[in-house]
Design a protein around this motif. Sequence first.
Motif, PDB file in Angstrom:
ATOM      1  N   ALA A   1       0.815  -1.219   0.000  1.00 48.96           N
ATOM      2  CA  ALA A   1       0.000   0.000   0.000  1.00 48.96           C
ATOM      3  C   ALA A   1       0.847   1.266   0.000  1.00 48.96           C
ATOM      4  O   ALA A   1       0.401   2.307  -0.469  1.00 48.96           O
ATOM      5  CB  ALA A   1      -0.927  -0.008   1.208  1.00 48.96           C
TER       6      ALA A   1
ATOM      7  N   PRO B   1      -0.888  -8.265   3.048  1.00 51.81           N
ATOM      8  CA  PRO B   1      -2.082  -7.411   3.107  1.00 51.81           C
ATOM      9  C   PRO B   1      -3.209  -8.041   3.916  1.00 51.81           C
ATOM     10  O   PRO B   1      -3.416  -9.258   3.891  1.00 51.81           O
ATOM     11  CB  PRO B   1      -2.502  -7.273   1.638  1.00 51.81           C
ATOM     12  CG  PRO B   1      -1.260  -7.560   0.856  1.00 51.81           C
ATOM     13  CD  PRO B   1      -0.536  -8.598   1.654  1.00 51.81           C
ATOM     14  N   ARG B   2      -3.933  -7.174   4.617  1.00 46.29           N
ATOM     15  CA  ARG B   2      -5.097  -7.628   5.372  1.00 46.29           C
ATOM     16  C   ARG B   2      -6.108  -6.488   5.434  1.00 46.29           C
ATOM     17  O   ARG B   2      -5.781  -5.385   5.865  1.00 46.29           O
ATOM     18  CB  ARG B   2      -4.705  -8.053   6.786  1.00 46.29           C
ATOM     19  CG  ARG B   2      -5.864  -8.632   7.593  1.00 46.29           C
ATOM     20  CD  ARG B   2      -5.439  -9.044   8.991  1.00 46.29           C
ATOM     21  NE  ARG B   2      -6.511  -9.660   9.729  1.00 46.29           N
ATOM     22  CZ  ARG B   2      -7.466  -8.992  10.379  1.00 46.29           C
ATOM     23  NH1 ARG B   2      -7.457  -7.659  10.347  1.00 46.29           N
ATOM     24  NH2 ARG B   2      -8.415  -9.629  11.031  1.00 46.29           N
ATOM     25  N   HIS B   3      -7.334  -6.779   5.008  1.00 48.71           N
ATOM     26  CA  HIS B   3      -8.392  -5.787   5.039  1.00 48.71           C
ATOM     27  C   HIS B   3      -9.027  -5.756   6.432  1.00 48.71           C
ATOM     28  O   HIS B   3      -9.234  -6.816   7.040  1.00 48.71           O
ATOM     29  CB  HIS B   3      -9.456  -6.097   4.001  1.00 48.71           C
ATOM     30  CG  HIS B   3      -8.940  -6.024   2.594  1.00 48.71           C
ATOM     31  ND1 HIS B   3      -9.553  -6.673   1.543  1.00 48.71           N
ATOM     32  CD2 HIS B   3      -7.869  -5.392   2.060  1.00 48.71           C
ATOM     33  CE1 HIS B   3      -8.888  -6.440   0.432  1.00 48.71           C
ATOM     34  NE2 HIS B   3      -7.860  -5.673   0.723  1.00 48.71           N
TER      35      HIS B   3
ATOM     36  N   GLU C   1     -12.029  -5.356   7.384  1.00 50.83           N
ATOM     37  CA  GLU C   1     -13.318  -6.030   7.492  1.00 50.83           C
ATOM     38  C   GLU C   1     -13.326  -7.413   6.842  1.00 50.83           C
ATOM     39  O   GLU C   1     -13.824  -8.381   7.426  1.00 50.83           O
ATOM     40  CB  GLU C   1     -14.410  -5.165   6.859  1.00 50.83           C
ATOM     41  CG  GLU C   1     -14.620  -3.839   7.589  1.00 50.83           C
ATOM     42  CD  GLU C   1     -15.717  -3.014   6.959  1.00 50.83           C
ATOM     43  OE1 GLU C   1     -16.303  -3.473   5.952  1.00 50.83           O
ATOM     44  OE2 GLU C   1     -15.973  -1.896   7.453  1.00 50.83           O
ATOM     45  N   SER C   2     -12.760  -7.528   5.654  1.00 46.15           N
ATOM     46  CA  SER C   2     -12.841  -8.801   4.927  1.00 46.15           C
ATOM     47  C   SER C   2     -11.686  -9.751   5.220  1.00 46.15           C
ATOM     48  O   SER C   2     -11.706 -10.913   4.808  1.00 46.15           O
ATOM     49  CB  SER C   2     -12.907  -8.540   3.420  1.00 46.15           C
ATOM     50  OG  SER C   2     -11.771  -7.813   2.980  1.00 46.15           O
TER      51      SER C   2
ATOM     52  N   SER D   1      -7.927 -11.446   5.067  1.00 44.51           N
ATOM     53  CA  SER D   1      -6.821 -11.679   4.140  1.00 44.51           C
ATOM     54  C   SER D   1      -7.318 -11.912   2.716  1.00 44.51           C
ATOM     55  O   SER D   1      -8.046 -12.882   2.451  1.00 44.51           O
ATOM     56  CB  SER D   1      -6.008 -12.896   4.589  1.00 44.51           C
ATOM     57  OG  SER D   1      -5.133 -13.327   3.573  1.00 44.51           O
ATOM     58  N   PRO D   2      -6.925 -11.045   1.751  1.00 45.98           N
ATOM     59  CA  PRO D   2      -7.300 -11.305   0.351  1.00 45.98           C
ATOM     60  C   PRO D   2      -6.665 -12.580  -0.180  1.00 45.98           C
ATOM     61  O   PRO D   2      -7.233 -13.246  -1.055  1.00 45.98           O
ATOM     62  CB  PRO D   2      -6.791 -10.063  -0.391  1.00 45.98           C
ATOM     63  CG  PRO D   2      -5.748  -9.472   0.489  1.00 45.98           C
ATOM     64  CD  PRO D   2      -6.154  -9.804   1.887  1.00 45.98           C
TER      65      PRO D   2
ATOM     66  N   GLU E   1      -6.853  -7.681  -6.826  1.00 45.48           N
ATOM     67  CA  GLU E   1      -7.348  -7.392  -5.487  1.00 45.48           C
ATOM     68  C   GLU E   1      -6.756  -6.095  -4.957  1.00 45.48           C
ATOM     69  O   GLU E   1      -5.612  -5.742  -5.246  1.00 45.48           O
ATOM     70  CB  GLU E   1      -6.972  -8.530  -4.521  1.00 45.48           C
ATOM     71  CG  GLU E   1      -7.700  -9.820  -4.764  1.00 45.48           C
ATOM     72  CD  GLU E   1      -9.098  -9.813  -4.160  1.00 45.48           C
ATOM     73  OE1 GLU E   1      -9.420  -8.867  -3.420  1.00 45.48           O
ATOM     74  OE2 GLU E   1      -9.860 -10.747  -4.458  1.00 45.48           O
ATOM     75  N   GLY E   2      -7.524  -5.382  -4.132  1.00 46.99           N
ATOM     76  CA  GLY E   2      -6.983  -4.246  -3.422  1.00 46.99           C
ATOM     77  C   GLY E   2      -5.954  -4.725  -2.409  1.00 46.99           C
ATOM     78  O   GLY E   2      -6.128  -5.765  -1.776  1.00 46.99           O
ATOM     79  N   GLY E   3      -4.876  -3.978  -2.249  1.00 57.06           N
ATOM     80  CA  GLY E   3      -3.819  -4.384  -1.332  1.00 57.06           C
ATOM     81  C   GLY E   3      -2.641  -5.015  -2.035  1.00 57.06           C
ATOM     82  O   GLY E   3      -1.563  -5.114  -1.471  1.00 57.06           O
TER      83      GLY E   3
END
Length: 207
Positions: free
Chosen positions: A56, A93-95, A97-98, A100-101, A130-132
Motif C-alpha cells: 500500500a 495485506p489484510r483488510h 473487514e474482509s 486476508s485477500p 485485489e486491493g492491497g
Amino acid sequence: MLFLMSHGKSGNVIYTSDGELRLFEQIIALLEANESLANVEKLFVGIFCRGQIDYAQGTYGDLQSFMLCTHCPIQLRDRTTLMFSVPDGVVSPRHPESGSPFMEQFCKQLRFIVEIRKFHQKMDQGLQCEGGYYHDVPKCTDILMGNPYIDHNFSRSHIEANEMIALINKLREDFPKLLDQCENGKKKVMVAAKIITPVLCSIYLEV
C-alpha cells in the motif's frame, strides 16, 4: 495442508504467544523429519508479514527489489510445497473487514484446480486484481517446492475415518522421538511441537 497464520517479520520468523519461531528451522524441519509424512503430498501455507515493504505504501521499485525467490535453509522432501501470501520482505495485506485477500483467493481457486503450479499461477492472477496488491508486479505471492520437476497435485480421493485416525496416531508416536533428537530439548522446540501436533491433526485434510 497446514496453514500458518500469525504476525511475522523478515527472516521468515513468526510470532507466538510467548515469543517467536523460525519457520524453517523450528517448524518445517520438524515436520520434514517425520517419516509418517515422507511420501505424502504436503502443502504448507504461510500467511504472515515477511518484512517491512508495504504494497500500500512502498514504491514499485521497492517491490521489484524483493521479487527474488525465498531462500530455503533446509532440505525439503520431494513431496513438500510451501506457499506464502507475499514474497520475501513484504508485508502481508489484510483488510480491516474482509480479512486476508490471499485467504479469500485461496478458497476460490481451490474449488477448481488440483495441480499446485497451476493453482499458484491462478492465485497470482487473481490477487493482481485485489486491493492491497499491485497489479503490475511480477508476482504477488511466493512458492517453494522440494522437487519442482515432478507433479504436485491435491488429492480429491475419499479417505475413510479409520485411515485418518491411524495417520494421526502415528504422528503422535513420532513427535516424542523427534524431540529426543533435538539438542538439549530447547523450550522453543517444545513449544513448536505443542503447537504443531494439535494443529496438524485438526487440519491435515484431503481436499
